[in-house]
Design an enzyme around this catalytic site. Sequence first.
Site, PDB file in Angstrom:
ATOM      1  N   ASP A  57       0.762  -1.295   0.044  1.00 15.30           N
ATOM      2  CA  ASP A  57       0.088   0.023   0.010  1.00 15.30           C
ATOM      3  C   ASP A  57       1.051   1.506  -0.078  1.00 15.30           C
ATOM      4  O   ASP A  57       1.898   1.231   0.905  1.00 15.30           O
ATOM      5  CB  ASP A  57      -0.924   0.004   1.417  1.00 15.30           C
ATOM      6  CG  ASP A  57      -2.177   0.883   1.104  1.00 15.30           C
ATOM      7  OD1 ASP A  57      -3.111   0.417   1.149  1.00 15.30           O
ATOM      8  OD2 ASP A  57      -1.782   2.076   0.955  1.00 15.30           O
ATOM      9  N   SER A 103      -7.129   4.466  -1.054  1.00 13.86           N
ATOM     10  CA  SER A 103      -7.046   2.979  -1.310  1.00 13.86           C
ATOM     11  C   SER A 103      -8.151   2.299  -1.606  1.00 13.86           C
ATOM     12  O   SER A 103      -8.251   1.273  -2.405  1.00 13.86           O
ATOM     13  CB  SER A 103      -6.424   2.337  -0.081  1.00 13.86           C
ATOM     14  OG  SER A 103      -5.094   2.967   0.269  1.00 13.86           O
ATOM     15  N   GLU A 298      -1.335  -7.613   1.852  1.00 17.57           N
ATOM     16  CA  GLU A 298      -1.097  -6.273   1.968  1.00 17.57           C
ATOM     17  C   GLU A 298       0.032  -6.022   3.151  1.00 17.57           C
ATOM     18  O   GLU A 298       0.014  -6.328   4.247  1.00 17.57           O
ATOM     19  CB  GLU A 298      -2.268  -5.902   2.055  1.00 17.57           C
ATOM     20  CG  GLU A 298      -2.050  -4.010   2.315  1.00 17.57           C
ATOM     21  CD  GLU A 298      -3.347  -3.311   2.570  1.00 17.57           C
ATOM     22  OE1 GLU A 298      -3.674  -2.285   1.820  1.00 17.57           O
ATOM     23  OE2 GLU A 298      -4.026  -3.798   3.726  1.00 17.57           O
ATOM     24  N   ASP A 303       2.373   2.618   3.222  1.00 16.45           N
ATOM     25  CA  ASP A 303       1.472   3.767   3.008  1.00 16.45           C
ATOM     26  C   ASP A 303       1.492   4.774   4.389  1.00 16.45           C
ATOM     27  O   ASP A 303       1.480   6.077   4.233  1.00 16.45           O
ATOM     28  CB  ASP A 303       0.274   3.421   2.810  1.00 16.45           C
ATOM     29  CG  ASP A 303      -0.794   4.490   2.718  1.00 16.45           C
ATOM     30  OD1 ASP A 303      -1.747   4.464   3.616  1.00 16.45           O
ATOM     31  OD2 ASP A 303      -0.804   5.308   1.891  1.00 16.45           O
ATOM     32  N   HIS A 307       2.928   8.437   4.908  1.00 13.71           N
ATOM     33  CA  HIS A 307       2.090   9.634   5.269  1.00 13.71           C
ATOM     34  C   HIS A 307       2.383  10.536   6.349  1.00 13.71           C
ATOM     35  O   HIS A 307       2.344  11.696   6.419  1.00 13.71           O
ATOM     36  CB  HIS A 307       0.383   9.123   5.772  1.00 13.71           C
ATOM     37  CG  HIS A 307      -0.523   8.672   4.524  1.00 13.71           C
ATOM     38  ND1 HIS A 307      -0.857   9.733   3.730  1.00 13.71           N
ATOM     39  CD2 HIS A 307      -0.887   7.767   4.239  1.00 13.71           C
ATOM     40  CE1 HIS A 307      -1.953   9.212   3.007  1.00 13.71           C
ATOM     41  NE2 HIS A 307      -1.689   7.916   3.189  1.00 13.71           N
ATOM     42  N   ASP A 345      -1.333   0.176  -4.547  1.00 16.52           N
ATOM     43  CA  ASP A 345      -2.563   0.821  -5.148  1.00 16.52           C
ATOM     44  C   ASP A 345      -2.300   2.334  -5.411  1.00 16.52           C
ATOM     45  O   ASP A 345      -3.174   2.834  -6.143  1.00 16.52           O
ATOM     46  CB  ASP A 345      -3.647   0.633  -3.875  1.00 16.52           C
ATOM     47  CG  ASP A 345      -2.941   1.312  -2.707  1.00 16.52           C
ATOM     48  OD1 ASP A 345      -3.737   1.142  -1.547  1.00 16.52           O
ATOM     49  OD2 ASP A 345      -1.698   1.418  -2.395  1.00 16.52           O
ATOM     50  N   HIS A 346      -1.272   2.848  -5.023  1.00 18.77           N
ATOM     51  CA  HIS A 346      -0.895   4.206  -5.427  1.00 18.77           C
ATOM     52  C   HIS A 346       0.287   4.535  -4.757  1.00 18.77           C
ATOM     53  O   HIS A 346       0.766   3.748  -4.055  1.00 18.77           O
ATOM     54  CB  HIS A 346      -1.977   5.282  -4.925  1.00 18.77           C
ATOM     55  CG  HIS A 346      -2.280   4.877  -3.254  1.00 18.77           C
ATOM     56  ND1 HIS A 346      -1.322   5.405  -2.557  1.00 18.77           N
ATOM     57  CD2 HIS A 346      -3.277   4.462  -2.744  1.00 18.77           C
ATOM     58  CE1 HIS A 346      -1.878   5.124  -1.356  1.00 18.77           C
ATOM     59  NE2 HIS A 346      -3.024   4.351  -1.512  1.00 18.77           N
TER      60      HIS A 346
HETATM   61 ZN   LIG Z   1      -2.730   6.289   2.321  1.00 15.07          ZN
END
Ligand SMILES: [Zn+2]
Length: 429
Positions: A57, A103, A298, A303, A307, A345-346
């Site tokens: 992620d 997500s 995952e 992720d 952040h 996912d990004h």
């Molecule tokens: Zn995120």
Amino acid sequence: MNRNVRGLRWGTPVAAASAAVVATMVLNPTPGASGAPQSTAKAKAPTAKNVIFINGDGMGAAAREAARLHLAGLQGRLTMDRLPVSGQLTTTPDDPKAVVTDSAAAATAWATGEKTYNGAISVDTHGNPLPTLGAQAKAAGKATGLVTTAQVTDASPAAFFANTADRGKQDEIARQYLDVSKPDVILGGGEDWWLPAGTAGAFPDKPAEDTSEGSRGTKGNLIAKARRSGYRYVTNAKDLDKATGGKVLGLFGNEEMFQQRPEGQGDVYAPAVDLATMTSKALKTLDKNKKGFFLMVEEEGVDEFAHSNNGTRVLQSMQQLEKAVAVARAYQATHPDTLLVVTGDHETGGLAVEENDTGDESGTGVSAEDGPFTIHGSDRTFTIDWTTSGHSSVDVPVTAAGPLASRFTGKHANTYVHDVLSQVLAPRR
Ligand SMILES: [Zn+2]
């Protein structure tokens, strides 16, 4: 960790895996991926029966590169990058208010083939539920499972096994796991959503490391309900290892299995059970189904720590993800009817891998440059820099091995993942 790999039927880990990888590529050439003559390839190529889909992620190309330098070295390669096929995916949602995906919309694109709005869990832009790959795989008689260091009801796994207009409804997602999609293996964090307020469970409410955590489910005691419907319920690594039977529910934390914070502000990445161990157990359990299986894995730390612009913990999360990929790769190498896909996912954080040069510092506070970080097998170091504490819209790499893997060459929209996986999981009659 090695014990698990050795515990499985596949012999000693890395040597066997690489020998088998070579053997598999010869026996199971993805057309063009290994240069074997088409005719023999066609005759011998196994069809895919199993799918292992791995999501880092927030993992863009830069996170892979930072991990490559840190874990493999200047000229080294990550296991996820040594898969024979690679391509790239665009991740744009269909959201009137957003250009950059979250997500939920990204995972919905994978699980249903449809673009939708941020926050949607496998519903279309009008809120209508869409058929998911997890439910379709189950309907096709396959075993299914999800493994994550996030809440097991968080957006990425949820999109494969539930339908809600709001990703926040994690207790409803848990209820749908038990009543509708029935994944056989559910391993990760998120106990809070399975128990009503006041029923603390195995992980106490309001823990010192995060006093906002606490049971908050509104669907009754879903853990008791899961046990009644045949799940073996575990809360630690020892019991997970001992768990037998085809249905396992493992909840190893109140929420995520780590504490996402900026550096030095209580940031901890120490999941009670590591991702590779959970992945091994899931494969061991799902492997028993003769019709095959679908497993979604995952790593959420990439992720969440991106952040927080926390380079140290992002690298730690990538290291754990790499170990889980190595377990999946070893399985794929000895089970050539398995399609293995690794992607993100990004991208999160606008992460950049830079030379050490404080002169070009672009951020302040948490978004200041991180590092220097060591380069494996070298005395050289590098710096990680950030442009945002949010997601970015840059392409994400996808790498793959096994039958149908070659479909992932080139550049595609993220919905394309559904087009390929559905050929295995939702075969048209
Ligand atoms: Zn995120």
